[in-house]
Design an enzyme around this catalytic site. Structure first.
Site, PDB file in Angstrom:
ATOM      1  CG  ASP A 120      -1.885  -0.982   1.241  1.00 27.47           C
ATOM      2  OD1 ASP A 120      -2.289  -1.774   0.118  1.00 27.47           O
ATOM      3  OD2 ASP A 120      -2.388  -1.477   2.470  1.00 27.47           O
ATOM      4  CE1 TYR A 121       1.702   7.606  -2.367  1.00 29.58           C
ATOM      5  CE2 TYR A 121       0.234   8.353  -1.031  1.00 29.58           C
ATOM      6  CZ  TYR A 121       1.403   8.719  -1.481  1.00 29.58           C
ATOM      7  OH  TYR A 121       1.732   9.897  -1.958  1.00 29.58           O
TER       8      TYR A 121
END
Length: 265
Positions: A120-121
């Site tokens: 994930d970012y």
């Protein structure tokens, strides 16, 4: 990758290709003399079959080599890199929204590398970069869950009962899910947060964040510490390093086993 389900059986010698001990030496397994000793000892497998003949030949482009059951990469053009991905970096080599991406981390490598799966970012930690498309496809496929371990800082005081609930399984909007193992690192710190270590096989999107939110402990920070046999160790944030021969052997073995399982289904 070929089926290696026949491991442990003697394999017929072929007359074309290169001498096995020469290929092993070129791959960095051992010197030719030491490779010959490994062959005679029955510790070398080609396409899953034990080969003991010193005159055995293999095709490095198509045959699969293993020593003591651990896969050996014969294609020296393949590159395997571990990255400790920072947060605020998207798991892609480019981004049409202008966000920071993975491209700066692969600039020093001649090969065109890409990521195996995603983080994930807002999640940091272990990400594998490679130009081995076949391995990447196997390890990132949803049907094959590579074991992953995360350390999460979460809101609130996590109890042993909460971890037990996660082990038994909870229901999310996209189906049931459970962790394989869970460990409380710290509980109810001065900032009201807890640190937990969670190990699971699922590759579902944002799964750790969704699980912890479901049990009332939203994630504040999340780090992936391991991916299959690979461990982040002391690799600093934002740094890369090539996998060791041992790590690569373990990763390739995992991928070959996955394909064998897929082939038997």
């Amino acid at each position: 990758m070929s089926d290696s389900s026949a491991a442990g059986h003697e394999g017929p010698a072929r007359t074309d290709g290169e001498r096995l001990q020469k290929v092993m030496a070129a791959a960095g397994v051992a010197s030719r003399r030491a490779s010959e000793e490994l062959i005679v000892a029955g510790r070398v497998q080609v396409n899953g079959k034990v080969v003991r003949e010193l005159g055995a030949r293999i095709d490095p482009e198509t045959d699969l080599l293993a020593v003591d059951g651990v896969a050996v990469q014969l294609d020296q053009s393949k590159r395997y890199v571990m990255l400790n991905k920072p947060t605020k970096v998207i798991s892609s080599m480019s981004d049409d929204q202008g966000r920071a991406d993975l491209s700066p981390f692969v600039d020093e490598y001649e090969e065109r590398l890409f990521n195996v799966g995603r983080l994930d970012y807002d999640t940091s930690g272990l990400l594998v970069l490679t130009n081995d498309g076949q391995l990447a496809q196997v390890l990132a496929h949803p049907s094959f869950g590579v074991e992953k371990t995360y350390v999460a800082k979460v809101s609130g005081t996590v109890t042993a009962q909460t971890l037990q609930r996660l082990k038994q399984g909870i229901e999310l909007e996209d189906g049931p899910i459970r962790i394989d193992r869970g460990k409380l690192i710290t509980r109810g710190a001065s900032d009201g947060a807890s640190m937990v270590e969670l190990t699971l096989h699922s590759g579902r999107n944002r799964i750790v964040r969704r699980m912890m939110a479901e049990v009332g402990h939203p994630v504040v920070e999340l780090v992936r510490r391991s991916f299959g046999p690979l461990h982040l160790g002391s690799l600093r944030l934002g740094r890369t390093r090539e996998l060791t021969k041992v790590e690569l052997g373990q990763l390739l073995t995992l991928a070959r086993q996955a394909e064998d399982e897929k082939g038997r289904l």
